[in-house]
Write a protein that holds these residues in place. Structure first.
Motif, PDB file in Angstrom:
ATOM      1  N   CYS A  31       0.820  -1.222   0.000  1.00 41.43           N
ATOM      2  CA  CYS A  31       0.000   0.000   0.000  1.00 41.43           C
ATOM      3  C   CYS A  31       0.853   1.271   0.000  1.00 41.43           C
ATOM      4  O   CYS A  31       0.386   2.336  -0.379  1.00 41.43           O
ATOM      5  CB  CYS A  31      -0.944   0.009   1.212  1.00 41.43           C
ATOM      6  SG  CYS A  31      -2.332  -1.127   1.047  1.00 41.43           S
ATOM      7  N   CYS A  34       0.812   2.813  -3.342  1.00 43.84           N
ATOM      8  CA  CYS A  34      -0.480   3.247  -3.897  1.00 43.84           C
ATOM      9  C   CYS A  34      -0.531   4.771  -3.944  1.00 43.84           C
ATOM     10  O   CYS A  34      -0.344   5.430  -2.917  1.00 43.84           O
ATOM     11  CB  CYS A  34      -1.614   2.705  -3.031  1.00 43.84           C
ATOM     12  SG  CYS A  34      -3.247   3.224  -3.580  1.00 43.84           S
ATOM     13  N   LYS A  37      -4.661   6.051  -2.702  1.00 42.85           N
ATOM     14  CA  LYS A  37      -5.130   5.693  -1.359  1.00 42.85           C
ATOM     15  C   LYS A  37      -6.622   6.035  -1.180  1.00 42.85           C
ATOM     16  O   LYS A  37      -7.043   6.631  -0.190  1.00 42.85           O
ATOM     17  CB  LYS A  37      -4.293   6.350  -0.275  1.00 42.85           C
ATOM     18  CG  LYS A  37      -2.871   5.765  -0.220  1.00 42.85           C
ATOM     19  CD  LYS A  37      -2.083   6.291   0.931  1.00 42.85           C
ATOM     20  CE  LYS A  37      -0.749   5.580   1.083  1.00 42.85           C
ATOM     21  NZ  LYS A  37       0.114   5.569  -0.095  1.00 42.85           N
ATOM     22  N   TYR A  48      -9.683   2.966   7.419  1.00 40.39           N
ATOM     23  CA  TYR A  48      -8.365   3.167   6.822  1.00 40.39           C
ATOM     24  C   TYR A  48      -7.879   4.553   7.232  1.00 40.39           C
ATOM     25  O   TYR A  48      -8.563   5.547   7.006  1.00 40.39           O
ATOM     26  CB  TYR A  48      -8.433   3.114   5.293  1.00 40.39           C
ATOM     27  CG  TYR A  48      -8.898   1.796   4.716  1.00 40.39           C
ATOM     28  CD1 TYR A  48      -7.988   0.835   4.299  1.00 40.39           C
ATOM     29  CD2 TYR A  48     -10.262   1.531   4.556  1.00 40.39           C
ATOM     30  CE1 TYR A  48      -8.409  -0.364   3.743  1.00 40.39           C
ATOM     31  CE2 TYR A  48     -10.689   0.334   4.011  1.00 40.39           C
ATOM     32  CZ  TYR A  48      -9.755  -0.604   3.607  1.00 40.39           C
ATOM     33  OH  TYR A  48     -10.177  -1.787   3.063  1.00 40.39           O
ATOM     34  N   LEU A  56      -0.273   3.375   6.036  1.00 38.68           N
ATOM     35  CA  LEU A  56      -1.681   3.032   6.124  1.00 38.68           C
ATOM     36  C   LEU A  56      -1.926   2.040   7.258  1.00 38.68           C
ATOM     37  O   LEU A  56      -1.192   1.062   7.401  1.00 38.68           O
ATOM     38  CB  LEU A  56      -2.145   2.416   4.805  1.00 38.68           C
ATOM     39  CG  LEU A  56      -3.661   2.178   4.698  1.00 38.68           C
ATOM     40  CD1 LEU A  56      -4.393   3.497   4.523  1.00 38.68           C
ATOM     41  CD2 LEU A  56      -3.975   1.235   3.548  1.00 38.68           C
ATOM     42  N   CYS A  73     -10.532   0.205  -4.695  1.00 39.62           N
ATOM     43  CA  CYS A  73      -9.180  -0.353  -4.654  1.00 39.62           C
ATOM     44  C   CYS A  73      -9.085  -1.524  -5.630  1.00 39.62           C
ATOM     45  O   CYS A  73      -9.715  -2.561  -5.439  1.00 39.62           O
ATOM     46  CB  CYS A  73      -8.834  -0.809  -3.247  1.00 39.62           C
ATOM     47  SG  CYS A  73      -7.260  -1.702  -3.183  1.00 39.62           S
TER      48      CYS A  73
END
Ligand code: SF4
Ligand code: SF4
Length: 99
Positions: A31, A34, A37, A48, A56, A73
């Motif tokens: 993550c 990413c 997010k 989250y 995260l 996601c």
């Protein structure tokens, strides 16, 4: 009327959590890469969040099973390695007390 925080509102529900086999799993290391997010902004239960180190963190307890994070996601949606989204096993998860 006092406006309740998300945590105060979640406390009005009951959650049967299964910590051994959580219904949602993410790979926190992955993550980091990413860029959007989107999970953070899509989760009505604020499950989250970013910690002080901008990493995260996720807590499946309190999940309302709305499916938003799965929609936004691609890794959850496509069950990429390290990611899983399922409804809790029978009898688990959220129990809404007010409908
Ligand atoms: S959107 Fe998915 S990949 Fe991106 S930070 Fe959230 S859980 Fe991780
Ligand atoms: S299913 Fe909904 S409530 Fe549960 S973690 Fe995903 S966005 Fe949050």
């Amino acid at each position: 009327m006092k406006r309740l925080s998300v945590d105060e509102r979640l406390a009005r529900n009951k959650f049967e959590s299964n910590d051994e086999t959580p219904h949602i799993i993410i790979d926190r290391q992955e993550c980091r890469n990413c860029v959007h997010k989107a999970c953070i902004y899509s989760c009505p239960a604020e499950r989250y969040q970013l910690n002080a180190d901008e990493e995260l963190i996720f807590d499946h307890v309190g999940c309302l099973e709305c499916g938003n994070c799965r929609l936004v996601c691609e890794k959850l949606r496509e069950s990429k390695p390290g990611y899983k989204w399922n409804y809790p096993v029978k009898g688990g998860g959220v129990i809404f007390r007010q409908g």
